[in-house]
Design a protein around this motif. Structure first.
Motif, PDB file in Angstrom:
ATOM      1  N   LEU A   1      24.195  27.831  14.824  1.00  0.00           N
ATOM      2  CA  LEU A   1      23.158  27.173  15.769  1.00  0.00           C
ATOM      3  C   LEU A   1      24.121  26.848  16.987  1.00  0.00           C
ATOM      4  O   LEU A   1      25.247  26.426  16.708  1.00  0.00           O
TER       5      LEU A   1
ATOM      6  N   SER B   1      19.620  30.231  14.029  1.00  0.00           N
ATOM      7  CA  SER B   1      18.510  29.236  14.144  1.00  0.00           C
ATOM      8  C   SER B   1      18.979  28.163  13.154  1.00  0.00           C
ATOM      9  O   SER B   1      18.103  27.293  12.873  1.00  0.00           O
TER      10      SER B   1
ATOM     11  N   ASP C   1      16.131  40.810  15.074  1.00  0.00           N
ATOM     12  CA  ASP C   1      15.552  39.456  15.524  1.00  0.00           C
ATOM     13  C   ASP C   1      13.954  39.738  15.520  1.00  0.00           C
ATOM     14  O   ASP C   1      13.179  39.000  14.957  1.00  0.00           O
TER      15      ASP C   1
ATOM     16  N   SER D   1      16.746  32.305  18.677  1.00  0.00           N
ATOM     17  CA  SER D   1      17.124  31.428  17.654  1.00  0.00           C
ATOM     18  C   SER D   1      16.796  30.112  18.302  1.00  0.00           C
ATOM     19  O   SER D   1      16.058  29.097  17.655  1.00  0.00           O
TER      20      SER D   1
ATOM     21  N   LEU E   1      17.439  36.220  13.645  1.00  0.00           N
ATOM     22  CA  LEU E   1      17.583  34.631  13.864  1.00  0.00           C
ATOM     23  C   LEU E   1      18.626  33.965  13.125  1.00  0.00           C
ATOM     24  O   LEU E   1      18.451  32.674  12.695  1.00  0.00           O
ATOM     25  N   ARG E   2      19.853  34.671  13.107  1.00  0.00           N
ATOM     26  CA  ARG E   2      20.761  33.932  12.400  1.00  0.00           C
ATOM     27  C   ARG E   2      21.610  32.870  12.975  1.00  0.00           C
ATOM     28  O   ARG E   2      22.150  32.042  12.269  1.00  0.00           O
TER      29      ARG E   2
ATOM     30  N   ASP F   1      25.227  34.975  16.918  1.00  0.00           N
ATOM     31  CA  ASP F   1      24.732  35.618  15.757  1.00  0.00           C
ATOM     32  C   ASP F   1      25.705  36.148  14.752  1.00  0.00           C
ATOM     33  O   ASP F   1      25.391  36.053  13.474  1.00  0.00           O
TER      34      ASP F   1
ATOM     35  N   SER G   1      18.614  27.651   9.914  1.00  0.00           N
ATOM     36  CA  SER G   1      17.446  27.370   8.812  1.00  0.00           C
ATOM     37  C   SER G   1      18.205  27.254   7.514  1.00  0.00           C
ATOM     38  O   SER G   1      17.874  28.128   6.579  1.00  0.00           O
TER      39      SER G   1
ATOM     40  N   ASP H   1      17.862  33.969  23.673  1.00  0.00           N
ATOM     41  CA  ASP H   1      18.199  33.728  22.410  1.00  0.00           C
ATOM     42  C   ASP H   1      17.111  33.174  21.568  1.00  0.00           C
ATOM     43  O   ASP H   1      16.655  32.341  21.732  1.00  0.00           O
TER      44      ASP H   1
ATOM     45  N   THR I   1      14.269  25.375   9.887  1.00  0.00           N
ATOM     46  CA  THR I   1      14.838  26.057  11.204  1.00  0.00           C
ATOM     47  C   THR I   1      15.462  24.615  12.015  1.00  0.00           C
ATOM     48  O   THR I   1      14.685  23.690  12.132  1.00  0.00           O
TER      49      THR I   1
END
Length: 849
Positions: free
Chosen positions: A505, A676, A825, A550, A673-674, A500, A678, A548, A629
């Motif tokens: 990822l 993920s 999140d 993500s 959701l840092r 995070d 995306s 998690d 994502t």
């Protein structure tokens, strides 16, 4: 992605009966793909020592009704016999029912082999069985600590999630025999250690005398083999007890009579009292003119409880004084093998002495001198034989077994010898191995002879089949998708904070999810997947979200689009199989790339700005997608685009993300959701084959289709964010318990205000669980209902985390504490389709329809 096999890999060490009974249980109960490896040097699986004999006079020592390989189908062997026994040229005696018959052991071996073959044929596509013809010489922890690495004598190695020690019986080493054995005898032709080896009886017709050391069922088998090989001399049997094998009678159990206290830590089993009770019943049976054998099954049902309740001292007394009498009563023979012994005795060729064996020595002429002392005698006697047959049983003390695997496990402290001197320590719930520190070793089980010290009776099929059932079901429960998700949740949670903060990822999370089969949750078994329905998938996503969110979101989108592909009538089968099989076998990921700067979310309508132009037998795509994502880890992008035709068609283009012209720009810098990944994805004249335009239609047809997947997306999203809230609740409870303000002098958990606040959070989360269970039920799993579940569950999840933050104050917002991350999140639940306004408008529309 990792190239780890997607199947749950289970190693069975030992391919005798206990090992194959475990394999059969696993195959029968498997609901998701399994890879089973059986380590067994013998060419045939399932036979071991007992059922590898080809002699038709070596019979089972119990009725067929006791010998099914399935504990939940007791007549399986009897029914097989009725249908198939004729193929082996055997039929039961006239007037004997198949379930009451005592079949030849080679017929039983055929039954085991055929049942295994049939089970594998039925499980084709779900279970892979590999027979590794080598011994395991060492077990160690697999890389990452998840499972075990097994090293083989042939130099290879494998990793397995679960291991079963189905190591059979081992011969006694010469130095551990209860008498002095001349070292020159160990490899001498007259010393018979393996009575089922046909070469053991070579030229036996030339012998004058054979000595049997022991008088049990093995000695009876040996006598039959010697007679059939042409022996005409004399036999002498020497045994400590002087007891002989009895003929098994078909009897019903005597009344249940044993009375004892079990389970009281201060109360030991009183052997004298038990013997008094047994003798009283023996007298009653005799007075009734009934067979004494009726008492055996009446006692046997109590043996596990008696053994568990007995102290080490009482067990030692049983082993020293009563074991021979119990085993002689329990291990009886069919009548026809005993006819061989009766005939030989009638010819005056068989003597049996109750005696202590003192020594066995090889003479200069090659014959063997056995020195013994009869029970009650004072002088030693010597008998000289041409052949001496060791029938004194096998080695059950694992400290004395000459095996590199056992030695390494003992040295590492992974196993602990049982205090009785028989086998190893294991728990009774799952037969999981207990190590030298008294801890259960996760993923390491035992079946059969290793459990002798734990349950005592562990030699016969009637004990080993239920044990295989316990172990097989325990393994499958541990390897279930939900159990795997729970295991991974803790692993992911430990990585989530750094991911995070760095906004990166976690590829290892995705590799771990693939190794557990979770990247193919909804993929049908015919493609190698787990084929889970929505009732099973939602809790899995929730557990991953707890660890998690993500990673959970990437797996969620993977699962959703697999369901989409399966539901679509427009996908070519070749592409469908490519995507689904790639997910199952290699962990390949897919996600839809739809959101654009100009259009926003396509669910709100409008023509996509990404354009697909006809070119050279395919399409060239140009455009930009936001919020993609998992973008960096995707194998496939399912790109929403419009053709340059007039009028344009709109739809999905399957794009390999490694295609030239596909570029990922790392733009993702979000509140939640840092990890993920995306990011923005650019398509710059990227070419794909024409067939990869998988579903193209006029825009109006897409608008009319509605939500083809109904409940899947909203319920999975609800499960994910409920998982985030549960993680926050768990952290809060631990923080409250550990927080001890100086002015209070005790934990915050003692304050009514904090208890009430946690109770309020628990009420929200309990309601969430009830809603999720209702939402995935077959009656409720529909789009409009599921959307309302998503709305309510996610709102309550946000409320639960918000209440936790209010309770912790500044502490909850400190970056080193995960609560602030959970809050960021959980807020992301509002941005996923279906969004709150669409859900409520849709629900109102249904209400007024």
């Amino acid at each position: 992605m990792s190239s780890s096999p997607h199947r749950s890999h289970i190693l069975i060490v030992g391919g005798g009966f206990a090992g194959i009974a475990t394999v059969l249980r696993l195959i029968k109960d498997a609901t998701h793909p399994l890879h089973l490896t059986v380590a067994e040097p013998r060419a045939q699986l399932g036979l071991g020592i007992a059922y590898g004999t080809t002699d038709p006079d070596h019979l089972l020592n119990g009725p067929a009704g006791m010998f099914s390989v399935y504990d939940d189908d007791p007549l399986h062997f009897s029914n097989w016999l009725q249908a198939r026994a004729w193929t082996g040229g055997w039929q039961p005696p006239a007037g004997t029912a198949f379930e009451d018959s005592l079949a030849p052991r080679h017929v039983y071996g055929s039954y085991v082999r055929e049942t295994l073959g049939q089970a594998l044929a039925r499980a084709r596509g779900t279970v892979v069985l590999e027979h590794r013809r080598s011994r395991v010489v060492r077990l160690s922890e697999a890389d990452g600590g998840a499972g075990y690495r097994a090293d083989f004598a042939d130099g290879g190695s494998i990793d397995a999630a679960q291991v079963v020690l189905a190591i059979g019986i081992a011969g006694r080493h010469a130095r551990h025999l209860p008498f002095d054995l001349d070292p020159a005898l160990v490899d001498a032709p007259g010393w018979v250690a393996d009575i089922w080896d046909e070469s053991a009886w070579s030229k036996v017709e030339e012998d004058r005398a054979i000595v049997f050391l022991g008088a049990g069922l093995s000695a009876l088998d040996a006598l039959i083999s010697a007679e059939k090989a042409g022996f005409e001399g004399r036999y002498l049997t020497l045994s400590r007890s002087g007891l002989e094998t009895s003929a098994r009678e078909q009897v019903t159990p005597w009344q249940d009579f044993l009375r004892y206290r079990a389970g009281d830590v201060d109360t030991d089993i009183d052997l004298v009292d038990l013997l008094r009770q047994i003798r009283a019943q023996r007298r009653a049976i005799a007075e009734a003119g009934e067979s004494w054998q009726r008492i055996v099954p009446a006692i046997r049902v109590h043996v596990p409880a008696l053994w568990r309740a007995a102290s080490d001292r009482t067990r030692a007394r049983f082993l020293r004084r009563l074991r021979p009498f119990w085993e002689a009563a329990l291990h009886r023979s069919a009548a026809s093998p005993l006819e061989w012994r009766r005939r030989v005795a009638a010819e005056g060729r068989l003597d049996h002495h109750a005696a202590k064996i003192i020594a066995a020595t090889r003479q200069r002429d090659g014959r063997i001198a056995v020195r013994f002392r009869r029970r009650g005698g004072v002088d030693d006697e010597v008998v000289v034989a041409d052949r001496v047959v060791n029938c004194l049983g096998f080695e059950f003390d694992w400290r004395r077994i000459d095996d590199p695997l056992i030695s390494s496990l003992l040295e590492a402290g992974w196993i602990a010898p049982h205090s009785s001197g028989f086998g190893i320590q294991a728990d009774l719930e799952r037969f999981a191995v207990i190590d030298a520190e008294g801890k259960v070793r996760s993923g390491l089980h035992a079946v059969g002879h290793p459990l002798r010290g734990v349950v005592w009776e562990s030699n016969a099929i009637s004990e080993q089949v239920p044990q295989a059932g316990v172990v097989g079901r325990a393994i499958l429960a541990a390897l279930s998708p939900l159990a795997q998700a729970r295991r991974l949740s803790a692993v992911f949670q430990a990585r989530a904070g750094d991911a995070d903060r760095n906004g990166e990822l976690v590829r290892q999370n995705l590799a771990d999810a693939h190794a557990a089969g979770l990247t193919a949750l909804a993929v049908p078994r015919r493609y190698g997947g787990l084929e889970q329905d929505i009732r099973d998938v939602v809790p899995v996503i929730g557990e991953l979200g707890r660890g998690d969110p993500s990673t959970a979101l990437i797996v969620l989108m993977q699962t959703f689009h697999h369901r989409w592909i399966l539901a679509s009538a427009h996908w070519p089968e070749a592409l469908r199989e490519t995507v689904l099989r790639g997910a199952a076998e290699r962990g390949e990921l897919i996600n839809a790339l739809r959101v654009e700067p100009e259009q926003g979310s396509p669910v709100r309508g409008g023509l996509p700005a990404t354009v697909a132009r006809r070119s050279e037998g395919g399409w060239r795509l140009t455009g930009r997608k936001l919020y993609s994502t998992g973008s960096e880890a995707l194998t496939w992008g399912l790109v929403w685009a419009a053709t340059d035709e007039t009028p344009p068609r709109v739809g999905e283009f399957l794009v390999p993300m490694a295609t030239e012209g596909v570029r990922i720009e790392q733009t993702w810098d979000h509140l939640g959701l840092r990890a993920s990944g995306s990011h923005d994805v650019y398509f710059e004249d990227a070419w794909i084959p024409e067939a990869n335009g998988v579903d193209l239609r006029p825009l109006a047809q897409w608008s009319a289709t509605g939500d083809e997947l109904g409940a899947w997306l909203p319920l999975m999203l609800a499960g994910l964010y409920d998982g985030v809230a549960r993680a926050a609740r768990d952290w809060l409870v631990e923080w409250i318990k550990q927080r001890r303000p100086s002015n209070l002098g005790d934990s915050l958990a003692t304050l009514p205000r904090f208890r009430a606040a946690v109770g309020e959070i628990d009420a929200l989360l309990q309601a969430n669980q009830a809603l999720l269970r209702q939402g995935v039920s077959p009656q409720e799993a529909r789009g409009s209902r599921a959307a309302l579940v998503k709305y309510t569950v996610t709102r309550q999840a946000i409320s639960a985390v918000d209440k936790a933050l209010a309770l912790t104050g500044n502490h909850g917002l400190v970056r080193r504490n995960p609560l602030e991350r959970y809050f960021r999140d959980v807020l992301c639940s509002r941005v996923h389709h279906p969004q709150d306004d669409l859900i409520l408008e849709g629900a109102g529309r249904v209400a007024f329809s």
